[in-house]
Design an enzyme around this catalytic site. Sequence first.
Site, PDB file in Angstrom:
ATOM      1  N   LYS A 110      37.521   8.330 -65.451  1.00  0.00           N
ATOM      2  CA  LYS A 110      38.309   8.176 -64.236  1.00  0.00           C
ATOM      3  C   LYS A 110      38.293   9.477 -63.636  1.00  0.00           C
ATOM      4  O   LYS A 110      38.326   9.709 -62.396  1.00  0.00           O
ATOM      5  CB  LYS A 110      39.860   8.001 -64.639  1.00  0.00           C
ATOM      6  CG  LYS A 110      40.239   6.690 -65.187  1.00  0.00           C
ATOM      7  CD  LYS A 110      41.848   6.206 -65.234  1.00  0.00           C
ATOM      8  CE  LYS A 110      41.895   4.807 -65.449  1.00  0.00           C
ATOM      9  NZ  LYS A 110      43.070   4.532 -66.158  1.00  0.00           N
ATOM     10  N   LYS A 189      30.689  -4.497 -60.567  1.00  0.00           N
ATOM     11  CA  LYS A 189      31.725  -5.056 -61.096  1.00  0.00           C
ATOM     12  C   LYS A 189      32.753  -5.349 -60.046  1.00  0.00           C
ATOM     13  O   LYS A 189      33.099  -4.458 -59.148  1.00  0.00           O
ATOM     14  CB  LYS A 189      32.069  -4.270 -62.011  1.00  0.00           C
ATOM     15  CG  LYS A 189      33.437  -4.538 -62.801  1.00  0.00           C
ATOM     16  CD  LYS A 189      33.836  -3.700 -63.777  1.00  0.00           C
ATOM     17  CE  LYS A 189      35.085  -4.141 -64.706  1.00  0.00           C
ATOM     18  NZ  LYS A 189      36.392  -3.439 -63.849  1.00  0.00           N
ATOM     19  N   LYS A 192      39.211  -3.603 -58.078  1.00  0.00           N
ATOM     20  CA  LYS A 192      39.998  -3.010 -56.845  1.00  0.00           C
ATOM     21  C   LYS A 192      39.660  -1.773 -56.378  1.00  0.00           C
ATOM     22  O   LYS A 192      39.884  -1.236 -55.204  1.00  0.00           O
ATOM     23  CB  LYS A 192      41.608  -2.731 -57.495  1.00  0.00           C
ATOM     24  CG  LYS A 192      42.358  -4.199 -57.738  1.00  0.00           C
ATOM     25  CD  LYS A 192      43.585  -3.731 -58.727  1.00  0.00           C
ATOM     26  CE  LYS A 192      43.629  -4.646 -59.789  1.00  0.00           C
ATOM     27  NZ  LYS A 192      43.997  -4.207 -60.963  1.00  0.00           N
TER      28      LYS A 192
HETATM   29  P1  ADP Z   1      40.387  -3.256 -61.582  1.00  0.00           P
HETATM   30  O1  ADP Z   1      38.742  -2.783 -61.950  1.00  0.00           O
HETATM   31  O2  ADP Z   1      40.140  -4.161 -60.341  1.00  0.00           O
HETATM   32  O3  ADP Z   1      41.335  -1.944 -61.360  1.00  0.00           O
HETATM   33  P2  ADP Z   1      41.741  -3.422 -63.923  1.00  0.00           P
HETATM   34  O4  ADP Z   1      40.925  -2.367 -64.678  1.00  0.00           O
HETATM   35  O5  ADP Z   1      43.181  -3.332 -63.666  1.00  0.00           O
HETATM   36  O6  ADP Z   1      40.821  -3.909 -62.809  1.00  0.00           O
HETATM   37  O7  ADP Z   1      41.624  -4.751 -65.065  1.00  0.00           O
HETATM   38  C1  ADP Z   1      42.637  -5.492 -65.436  1.00  0.00           C
HETATM   39  C2  ADP Z   1      42.086  -6.402 -66.253  1.00  0.00           C
HETATM   40  O8  ADP Z   1      41.142  -7.127 -65.930  1.00  0.00           O
HETATM   41  C3  ADP Z   1      41.134  -5.972 -67.517  1.00  0.00           C
HETATM   42  O9  ADP Z   1      41.353  -6.461 -68.767  1.00  0.00           O
HETATM   43  C4  ADP Z   1      39.633  -5.879 -67.250  1.00  0.00           C
HETATM   44  O10 ADP Z   1      38.959  -5.979 -68.286  1.00  0.00           O
HETATM   45  C5  ADP Z   1      39.978  -7.275 -66.253  1.00  0.00           C
HETATM   46  N1  ADP Z   1      38.807  -7.173 -65.344  1.00  0.00           N
HETATM   47  C6  ADP Z   1      38.925  -6.328 -64.266  1.00  0.00           C
HETATM   48  N2  ADP Z   1      37.631  -6.400 -63.341  1.00  0.00           N
HETATM   49  C7  ADP Z   1      36.878  -7.313 -64.229  1.00  0.00           C
HETATM   50  C8  ADP Z   1      35.574  -7.916 -63.823  1.00  0.00           C
HETATM   51  N3  ADP Z   1      34.973  -7.682 -62.579  1.00  0.00           N
HETATM   52  N4  ADP Z   1      35.361  -8.999 -64.753  1.00  0.00           N
HETATM   53  C9  ADP Z   1      36.039  -9.119 -65.870  1.00  0.00           C
HETATM   54  N5  ADP Z   1      37.054  -8.888 -65.914  1.00  0.00           N
HETATM   55  C10 ADP Z   1      37.652  -7.730 -65.400  1.00  0.00           C
END
Ligand code: ADP
Length: 325
Positions: A110, A189, A192
Amino acid sequence: MRVLSGIQPSGRLHIGNYFGAMRQHLQLQADHDCFYFIADFHALTSNPKPADIARYTPDVAMDYIALGLDTNKTVFWRQSDVPEVTELAWLLSCVTPMGLLQRCVSFKDKVAQGLAPNHGLFAYPVLQAADILIYKSDLVPVGADQKQHIEVTRDIAGRFNNDYGVVFTIPEAHIIESVAVVPGTDGRKMSKSYDNTIEIFESEESLRKKIMRIVTDSTPVAEPKDPDRCNVFALLKLFAQPQELADWENRYRSGGTGYSDAKKRLAELVIDYFKPFREKRAELEHNPSYVREVLAEGARRAASVAVETLTAARNAVGLGAHYGR
Ligand code: ADP
Ligand code: TRP
């Protein structure tokens, strides 16, 4: 078996979140005692705008309920409604070696992405450990990126139990074998933070537009295409039945089909997939007091477990009961 997981209200939930986490959370309800919460204290570590955190919390709640969270069975609440967890986080902080946190890759990632490293971000895994331990969790279903945080939790719990006598259950991680990483509209990937998401409950019009804009290469319509290198095909894999998918694979390999045909079909499939949940989502939007009541009831149920564990931890370290205030 007590299953617990949290999700940050840091944006609208997207199909990567669904296939990578939420779907498994919802499936686990069938035969486990599930505790799921909206990790708003954690979300503050990236300093969101106040209006955003206020908006995304009910959004996440409505998404989960609409997609099938069983409000009678599963305990579902907002993290900050049970503030005992922060008190436990402090007790845990005092047995957590700095080095353990310094090794956490998620913190380093981060910071590398440009997030200003505040103390909350550094201590994030301790609060996560408090979440897991205060609710006596056995199993924590998370994506592979969270595995280290569960190891940190086990380490902290072990140290506390060792120093003060056994208070905590040592949890196991249940790493969600996601269907691989779900790609976003730009091929990275879906996240958000990259502005490349397709939201689960996006309007149909906007969803179609986003899907039509998914990045593909410039192979002409007549030429054969490699499905394994196509973002549209990667998403078709999640939504199409095996027979239809095999069909698309043939069409890709033999040429004569443009990416736009695949995109149009993908948009239909995504819309159909979430259609049964859309009505429920719309109903919930018109009934915010119901959503608040679900979270309030969840917080009451969660708090009764939290108070019990916190009392045991306070006793163990010698603070004993609160005198009152
Ligand atoms: P973001 O990357 O959108 O901020 P988070 O880190 O809050 O998402 O992820 C919340 C959950 O969703 C986690 O368990 C993460 O492994 C899953 N996740 C997020 N993006 C993906 C993706 N592109 N493919 C598969 N799983 C995902
Ligand atoms: N750190 C998790 C994530 O970003 C969210 C989270 C907070 C969590 N507390 C937790 C997950 C406790 C599991 C258990 O995805």
